[in-house]
Motif scaffolding. Structure first.
Motif, PDB file in Angstrom:
ATOM      1  N   ASN A  80      41.164 120.999 123.086  1.00  0.00           N
ATOM      2  CA  ASN A  80      42.011 122.001 122.955  1.00  0.00           C
ATOM      3  C   ASN A  80      43.211 121.792 123.977  1.00  0.00           C
ATOM      4  O   ASN A  80      44.373 122.054 123.670  1.00  0.00           O
ATOM      5  CB  ASN A  80      41.461 123.587 123.334  1.00  0.00           C
ATOM      6  CG  ASN A  80      42.140 124.840 123.148  1.00  0.00           C
ATOM      7  OD1 ASN A  80      42.998 124.545 121.990  1.00  0.00           O
ATOM      8  ND2 ASN A  80      42.219 125.738 123.910  1.00  0.00           N
ATOM      9  N   GLU A  81      42.532 121.450 125.191  1.00  0.00           N
ATOM     10  CA  GLU A  81      43.868 121.150 126.014  1.00  0.00           C
ATOM     11  C   GLU A  81      44.545 119.759 125.628  1.00  0.00           C
ATOM     12  O   GLU A  81      45.937 119.730 125.767  1.00  0.00           O
ATOM     13  CB  GLU A  81      43.151 120.608 127.459  1.00  0.00           C
ATOM     14  CG  GLU A  81      44.113 120.228 128.467  1.00  0.00           C
ATOM     15  CD  GLU A  81      43.476 120.118 129.886  1.00  0.00           C
ATOM     16  OE1 GLU A  81      44.236 119.552 130.748  1.00  0.00           O
ATOM     17  OE2 GLU A  81      42.389 120.318 129.911  1.00  0.00           O
ATOM     18  N   ASN A  82      43.907 118.793 125.058  1.00  0.00           N
ATOM     19  CA  ASN A  82      44.923 117.772 124.577  1.00  0.00           C
ATOM     20  C   ASN A  82      45.764 117.999 123.311  1.00  0.00           C
ATOM     21  O   ASN A  82      46.980 117.676 123.153  1.00  0.00           O
ATOM     22  CB  ASN A  82      43.836 116.826 124.056  1.00  0.00           C
ATOM     23  CG  ASN A  82      43.035 115.957 125.047  1.00  0.00           C
ATOM     24  OD1 ASN A  82      43.484 115.840 126.096  1.00  0.00           O
ATOM     25  ND2 ASN A  82      42.132 115.213 124.661  1.00  0.00           N
ATOM     26  N   MET A  83      45.470 119.257 122.523  1.00  0.00           N
ATOM     27  CA  MET A  83      46.346 119.525 121.329  1.00  0.00           C
ATOM     28  C   MET A  83      47.313 120.283 122.130  1.00  0.00           C
ATOM     29  O   MET A  83      48.471 120.051 121.591  1.00  0.00           O
ATOM     30  CB  MET A  83      45.267 120.714 120.479  1.00  0.00           C
ATOM     31  CG  MET A  83      46.112 120.916 119.249  1.00  0.00           C
ATOM     32  SD  MET A  83      45.197 121.848 118.174  1.00  0.00           S
ATOM     33  CE  MET A  83      44.756 123.381 119.031  1.00  0.00           C
ATOM     34  N   LYS A  84      47.310 121.255 123.080  1.00  0.00           N
ATOM     35  CA  LYS A  84      48.154 121.896 123.783  1.00  0.00           C
ATOM     36  C   LYS A  84      49.373 120.770 124.504  1.00  0.00           C
ATOM     37  O   LYS A  84      50.440 120.965 124.254  1.00  0.00           O
ATOM     38  CB  LYS A  84      47.742 122.742 124.854  1.00  0.00           C
ATOM     39  CG  LYS A  84      47.208 123.869 124.104  1.00  0.00           C
ATOM     40  CD  LYS A  84      46.643 124.874 125.078  1.00  0.00           C
ATOM     41  CE  LYS A  84      45.855 126.158 124.808  1.00  0.00           C
ATOM     42  NZ  LYS A  84      45.295 127.047 125.599  1.00  0.00           N
ATOM     43  N   LEU A  85      48.788 119.676 125.081  1.00  0.00           N
ATOM     44  CA  LEU A  85      49.637 118.721 125.892  1.00  0.00           C
ATOM     45  C   LEU A  85      50.110 117.968 124.523  1.00  0.00           C
ATOM     46  O   LEU A  85      51.667 117.674 124.707  1.00  0.00           O
ATOM     47  CB  LEU A  85      48.657 117.768 126.482  1.00  0.00           C
ATOM     48  CG  LEU A  85      48.077 118.377 127.847  1.00  0.00           C
ATOM     49  CD1 LEU A  85      47.364 117.515 128.388  1.00  0.00           C
ATOM     50  CD2 LEU A  85      49.085 118.954 128.795  1.00  0.00           C
ATOM     51  N   ALA A  86      49.763 117.695 123.453  1.00  0.00           N
ATOM     52  CA  ALA A  86      50.372 116.778 122.273  1.00  0.00           C
ATOM     53  C   ALA A  86      51.444 117.741 121.800  1.00  0.00           C
ATOM     54  O   ALA A  86      52.547 117.294 121.468  1.00  0.00           O
ATOM     55  CB  ALA A  86      49.177 116.758 121.351  1.00  0.00           C
ATOM     56  N   GLN A  87      51.279 119.007 121.546  1.00  0.00           N
ATOM     57  CA  GLN A  87      52.279 119.967 121.254  1.00  0.00           C
ATOM     58  C   GLN A  87      53.272 120.081 121.906  1.00  0.00           C
ATOM     59  O   GLN A  87      54.582 119.956 121.825  1.00  0.00           O
ATOM     60  CB  GLN A  87      51.639 121.422 121.069  1.00  0.00           C
ATOM     61  CG  GLN A  87      52.816 122.364 120.629  1.00  0.00           C
ATOM     62  CD  GLN A  87      52.999 122.095 119.145  1.00  0.00           C
ATOM     63  OE1 GLN A  87      52.359 122.019 118.117  1.00  0.00           O
ATOM     64  NE2 GLN A  87      54.424 121.950 118.735  1.00  0.00           N
ATOM     65  N   GLU A  88      53.292 119.951 123.457  1.00  0.00           N
ATOM     66  CA  GLU A  88      54.410 119.808 124.482  1.00  0.00           C
ATOM     67  C   GLU A  88      55.175 118.663 124.384  1.00  0.00           C
ATOM     68  O   GLU A  88      56.268 118.611 124.490  1.00  0.00           O
ATOM     69  CB  GLU A  88      53.812 120.059 125.892  1.00  0.00           C
ATOM     70  CG  GLU A  88      53.090 121.504 126.165  1.00  0.00           C
ATOM     71  CD  GLU A  88      52.833 121.527 127.774  1.00  0.00           C
ATOM     72  OE1 GLU A  88      52.688 120.642 128.494  1.00  0.00           O
ATOM     73  OE2 GLU A  88      51.920 122.711 127.943  1.00  0.00           O
ATOM     74  N   VAL A  89      54.301 117.590 124.145  1.00  0.00           N
ATOM     75  CA  VAL A  89      55.044 116.049 124.098  1.00  0.00           C
ATOM     76  C   VAL A  89      55.832 116.269 122.753  1.00  0.00           C
ATOM     77  O   VAL A  89      57.013 115.758 123.036  1.00  0.00           O
ATOM     78  CB  VAL A  89      53.864 115.234 124.036  1.00  0.00           C
ATOM     79  CG1 VAL A  89      54.578 113.844 123.602  1.00  0.00           C
ATOM     80  CG2 VAL A  89      53.295 114.988 125.607  1.00  0.00           C
ATOM     81  N   PHE A  90      55.374 116.869 121.895  1.00  0.00           N
ATOM     82  CA  PHE A  90      56.171 116.769 120.560  1.00  0.00           C
ATOM     83  C   PHE A  90      57.218 117.623 120.802  1.00  0.00           C
ATOM     84  O   PHE A  90      58.623 117.306 120.442  1.00  0.00           O
ATOM     85  CB  PHE A  90      55.255 117.345 119.274  1.00  0.00           C
ATOM     86  CG  PHE A  90      55.915 117.664 118.151  1.00  0.00           C
ATOM     87  CD1 PHE A  90      56.355 116.438 117.494  1.00  0.00           C
ATOM     88  CD2 PHE A  90      56.729 118.662 117.733  1.00  0.00           C
ATOM     89  CE1 PHE A  90      57.117 116.473 116.080  1.00  0.00           C
ATOM     90  CE2 PHE A  90      57.412 118.709 116.602  1.00  0.00           C
ATOM     91  CZ  PHE A  90      57.690 117.759 115.841  1.00  0.00           C
ATOM     92  N   ASP A  91      57.303 118.868 121.616  1.00  0.00           N
ATOM     93  CA  ASP A  91      58.428 119.635 121.553  1.00  0.00           C
ATOM     94  C   ASP A  91      59.446 118.876 122.439  1.00  0.00           C
ATOM     95  O   ASP A  91      60.722 119.229 122.015  1.00  0.00           O
ATOM     96  CB  ASP A  91      57.855 120.954 122.316  1.00  0.00           C
ATOM     97  CG  ASP A  91      57.084 121.908 121.416  1.00  0.00           C
ATOM     98  OD1 ASP A  91      57.283 121.603 120.130  1.00  0.00           O
ATOM     99  OD2 ASP A  91      56.363 122.706 121.754  1.00  0.00           O
TER     100      ASP A  91
END
Length: 453
Positions: A385-396
Motif C-alpha cells: 500500500n505504501e509502495n502504491m502511494k509512492l508510485a502514485q507520487e512518482v507518477f504525479d
C-alpha cells in the motif's frame, strides 16, 4: 431467521420466471452466506443425510417392537397326491396283485388364514445397535456442520475474489483514463512540433497494454462471479452485485482480535470422537453375539378344505389352531469369525486414537501457521500500500515535469508502468490477506460464529 432476499429468490425460482433480461441481485457477504447454506448442493444433501440418519434410528427401534404378519392361502390340487401303503395284513387287499396299495389323501381345494406374532425378549446386539444408530445421527449432525463450514469458506473466498477483481477493474479503468488524457496531450504536442512521434508511440503502447489488462480484469471478474454463484447455489440466469467494499469487510480491529484468539473446539474433533464411539459400539456388538437370543413366537391359524371351491369356504369345514412358544438361539461355533471381528475392532480403535492425537497437534500447527501467514500478509499489504502511494507520487511528479517541459516522456511512461505494477502487487497482497483471514477463521473453528439464523 431466513433473510428476506433469500425467500424472494426462492419464490422467483419456484415460480419458474423466465425473462430475457437478467435479474441483478444486490448482495452483501452475510446474505450470500445465508443463501448458500440454504441452496448449496452439498449443504442440502447434508441436511437430507441428517433426515436419513433420523429414519435409521426409528428403523433400529422397530426391531425391538412386536412383529406381526398376516397370511392367506388358497390351493387347488388338479391331481391329489398319491400315498403308497404296504399291501399287508391287516389292511391288505388280496384282490390287488401288487405289494403296495395306492391311496389318495387330500381334497381338491384348501385355504387358510393366519397371523403370526414375534417379540424379541432378549438380544444384546439390539441395545448396542440402538445406541449406535443414535451415535450415527449425532455424527451426521457434525457432518452437516463440517459441510456448512466448507460452504462458508468457499463462499467467503469466492466473494473476496469478486471484490478484488472489481477493484482491479476500477484501477485499470483509472489508469486507462489517465493514459487516454496523456495520449491526447502528447498527440497535440506532437502535432504542434513540441514532441517526437516516438513519445506518442510509447504512450500508445502503454495504453494498449493497460486496455488488455482491463479486459483480463473484466474476464476475471465475470469468472469470479460465476464461481461465487456456483458455491451459493444461485441459478446462472441471475447476476449479482456486491454492495460492500473491502475496507468494510476487513477492519483492522477485527484482524487484531483474530490474531489474539485461541482456537475453539473444531468439528473435525467431534467427528473423529463419534467415529471412535461407533467403533467401540461395534466392538460391544461383536461381543454381544456370543450371548443367546430369546424370542417369543405366537401363531393363530384358521384352515379349511373341500372338494369344491364353494364347499371350501363352508364354515363347517374350517378349524382353528394356535401356537405359543419361546425360542432361544445359542451360538456355539462360527469358525472364529466373531473373534476376528473383535480383533479388527481393537485395531480400528487404536487407529482412531492415534488420529485423535495427530489431529490435535495438526490443529495447533494450523492455527500457528494461519496466524503467521496473516501477520506476514498484513505486513506485506502495508508495504505494498505504501509502495502504491509512492508510485502514485512518482507518477504525479513525472507528469508535472513532463507538462512543464523539464521531464522526458520515457520517464513518464516508466512511472506509469511502475504505478501499474505497484497496484497489481497491492491487489495480490490484499487478496492473499483476505484468504489468510478465512484460513485463520477455519483453523480457529469460528467460521459460523458470526452467523445468526
Amino acid at each position: 431467521m431466513k433473510n428476506l432476499l433469500t425467500t424472494l429468490i426462492t419464490l422467483l425460482i419456484a415460480g419458474g420466471i423466465a425473462s430475457a433480461q437478467t435479474d441483478v441481485l444486490q448482495l452483501n457477504l452475510m446474505e450470500s452466506l445465508e443463501y448458500a447454506l440454504e441452496n448449496n448442493v452439498d449443504a442440502k444433501n447434508a441436511k437430507l443425510e441428517l433426515l436419513v440418519s433420523k429414519a435409521t434410528v426409528k428403523e433400529t427401534m422397530a426391531d425391538g417392537l412386536p412383529q406381526i404378519n398376516g397370511s392367506f392361502n388358497l390351493n387347488y390340487n388338479p391331481e391329489i397326491p398319491v400315498v403308497f401303503l404296504p399291501n399287508e395284513p391287516p389292511f391288505g387287499d388280496p384282490s390287488i396283485p401288487s405289494d403296495v396299495i395306492p391311496a389318495r389323501f387330500g381334497v381338491n381345494y384348501s385355504s387358510g388364514l393366519g397371523v403370526t406374532v414375534s417379540q424379541m425378549i432378549f438380544d444384546g446386539s439390539f441395545f448396542v445397535g440402538l445406541r449406535a444408530a443414535k451415535t450415527l445421527n449425532e455424527l451426521t449432525q457434525f457432518d452437516l456442520e463440517k459441510t456448512e463450514n466448507d460452504v462458508i469458506e468457499a463462499v467467503k473466498k469466492a466473494y473476496y475474489g469478486v471484490l478484488v477483481n472489481q477493484r482491479r477493474i476500477e484501477l485499470a479503468e483509472a489508469n486507462l483514463n489517465r493514459l487516454d488524457d496523456l495520449l491526447a496531450e502528447t498527440k497535440a504536442l506532437n502535432e504542434a512540433g513540441f514532441s517526437e512521434k516516438i513519445d506518442v508511440t510509447r504512450i500508445q503502447v502503454q495504453r494498449n497494454n493497460t486496455s488488455s489488462s482491463l479486459a483480463r480484469a473484466q474476464t476475471a471478474y465475470e469468472i469470479s462471479k460465476q464461481l461465487l454463484k456456483l458455491n451459493m447455489g444461485l441459478p446462472k440466469e441471475y447476476d449479482i452485485e456486491i454492495t460492500e467494499t473491502l475496507q468494510e469487510l476487513n477492519p483492522e480491529e477485527e484482524l487484531n482480535t483474530l490474531l489474539a484468539m485461541e482456537g475453539m473446539r473444531r468439528v473435525e474433533e467431534d467427528q473423529l470422537q463419534k467415529n471412535l464411539e461407533l467403533t467401540r459400539l461395534d466392538f460391544k456388538n461383536n461381543h454381544a453375539q456370543y450371548m443367546p437370543k430369546i424370542t417369543f413366537n405366537g401363531n393363530y391359524q384358521r384352515s379349511g378344505a373341500g372338494n369344491s371351491l364353494s364347499g371350501t369356504y363352508n364354515s363347517i369345514n374350517w378349524f382353528s389352531s394356535s401356537l405359543l412358544g419361546v425360542t432361544m438361539s445359542i451360538p456355539i461355533f462360527d469358525g472364529l469369525a466373531k473373534s476376528a471381528r473383535i480383533q479388527k475392532n481393537r485395531i480400528q480403535m487404536q487407529q482412531l486414537e492415534n488420529q485423535q492425537f495427530f489431529l490435535q497437534d495438526n490443529i495447533a500447527l494450523e492455527i500457528y501457521q494461519a496466524k503467521q501467514n496473516l501477520r506476514n500478509d498484513i505486513e506485506i499489504l502495508r508495504v505494498q500500500n505504501e509502495n502504491m502511494k509512492l508510485a502514485q507520487e512518482v507518477f504525479d511528479i513525472a507528469q508535472i515535469k513532463y507538462n512543464e517541459g523539464v521531464g522526458s516522456n520515457l520517464e513518464l511512461v516508466d512511472a506509469d508502468a511502475a504505478l501499474k505494477d505497484a497496484e497489481i502487487n497491492y491487489l495480490s497482497s490484499l487478496y492473499d490477506g483476505l484468504i489468510a483471514k478465512v484460513d485463520l477463521e477455519r483453523a480457529l473453528g469460528i467460521l459460523q460464529t458470526d452467523l445468526n439464523f
